[in-house]
Design a protein around this motif. Sequence first.
Motif, mmCIF file in Angstrom:
data_model
loop_
_atom_site.group_PDB
_atom_site.id
_atom_site.type_symbol
_atom_site.label_atom_id
_atom_site.label_comp_id
_atom_site.label_asym_id
_atom_site.label_seq_id
_atom_site.Cartn_x
_atom_site.Cartn_y
_atom_site.Cartn_z
ATOM 1 N N VAL A 32 10.902 -28.309 -5.368
ATOM 2 C CA VAL A 32 10.291 -27.210 -6.093
ATOM 3 C C VAL A 32 10.921 -25.917 -5.600
ATOM 4 N N GLU A 33 11.518 -25.169 -6.523
ATOM 5 C CA GLU A 33 12.089 -23.871 -6.171
ATOM 6 C C GLU A 33 10.970 -22.836 -6.208
ATOM 7 N N VAL A 34 10.825 -22.097 -5.115
ATOM 8 C CA VAL A 34 9.815 -21.047 -5.037
ATOM 9 C C VAL A 34 10.551 -19.705 -5.113
ATOM 10 N N PRO A 35 10.451 -19.029 -6.255
ATOM 11 C CA PRO A 35 11.192 -17.780 -6.432
ATOM 12 C C PRO A 35 10.590 -16.624 -5.642
ATOM 13 N N GLU A 36 11.431 -15.634 -5.380
ATOM 14 C CA GLU A 36 10.952 -14.412 -4.744
ATOM 15 C C GLU A 36 10.121 -13.641 -5.760
ATOM 16 N N LEU A 37 9.018 -13.078 -5.321
ATOM 17 C CA LEU A 37 8.189 -12.255 -6.184
ATOM 18 C C LEU A 37 8.289 -10.800 -5.726
ATOM 19 N N PRO A 38 8.153 -9.871 -6.660
ATOM 20 C CA PRO A 38 8.176 -8.467 -6.249
ATOM 21 C C PRO A 38 6.969 -8.146 -5.383
ATOM 22 N N GLU A 39 7.133 -7.176 -4.518
ATOM 23 C CA GLU A 39 6.018 -6.743 -3.673
ATOM 24 C C GLU A 39 4.911 -6.182 -4.555
ATOM 25 N N PRO A 40 3.659 -6.506 -4.246
ATOM 26 C CA PRO A 40 2.558 -5.957 -5.046
ATOM 27 C C PRO A 40 2.466 -4.450 -4.828
ATOM 28 N N GLU A 41 1.996 -3.760 -5.859
ATOM 29 C CA GLU A 41 1.836 -2.321 -5.751
ATOM 30 C C GLU A 41 0.709 -2.014 -4.772
ATOM 31 N N ALA A 42 0.921 -0.976 -3.984
ATOM 32 C CA ALA A 42 -0.106 -0.560 -3.038
ATOM 33 C C ALA A 42 -1.307 -0.022 -3.802
ATOM 34 N N ARG A 43 -2.467 -0.389 -3.351
ATOM 35 C CA ARG A 43 -3.693 0.099 -3.990
ATOM 36 C C ARG A 43 -4.364 1.112 -3.084
ATOM 37 N N SER A 44 -4.937 2.085 -3.692
ATOM 38 C CA SER A 44 -5.641 3.130 -2.944
ATOM 39 C C SER A 44 -6.985 2.592 -2.463
ATOM 40 N N ALA A 45 -7.378 3.001 -1.281
ATOM 41 C CA ALA A 45 -8.673 2.598 -0.734
ATOM 42 C C ALA A 45 -9.779 3.493 -1.256
ATOM 43 N N PHE A 46 -9.402 4.501 -2.021
ATOM 44 C CA PHE A 46 -10.383 5.450 -2.543
ATOM 45 C C PHE A 46 -10.758 5.122 -3.976
ATOM 46 N N VAL A 47 -11.992 5.357 -4.304
ATOM 47 C CA VAL A 47 -12.478 5.152 -5.659
ATOM 48 C C VAL A 47 -12.890 6.500 -6.210
ATOM 49 N N ARG A 48 -12.385 6.830 -7.386
ATOM 50 C CA ARG A 48 -12.722 8.110 -8.004
ATOM 51 C C ARG A 48 -13.832 7.873 -9.013
ATOM 52 N N VAL A 49 -14.905 8.627 -8.861
ATOM 53 C CA VAL A 49 -16.031 8.509 -9.773
ATOM 54 C C VAL A 49 -16.005 9.712 -10.716
ATOM 55 N N CYS A 50 -15.941 9.438 -11.996
ATOM 56 C CA CYS A 50 -15.919 10.516 -12.990
ATOM 57 C C CYS A 50 -17.332 10.991 -13.249
ATOM 58 N N GLU A 51 -17.476 12.272 -13.406
ATOM 59 C CA GLU A 51 -18.810 12.827 -13.675
ATOM 60 C C GLU A 51 -19.043 13.017 -15.142
#
Length: 51
Positions: A32-51
Amino acid sequence: MGTAAQGAVEAVITANPGIAALGPVVPAGNRVEVPELPEPEARSAFVRVCE
């Protein structure tokens, strides 16, 4: 390899034509060939709450 949401399953199936026909458990002795995958995008630890 990460999660299915990152496209890992699709990448393995694409790199190994016919592997899906073997079922959910690939029998011993099959390469089974296991291909390289792109690095996942960094996610922010902050959550923005819209008012």
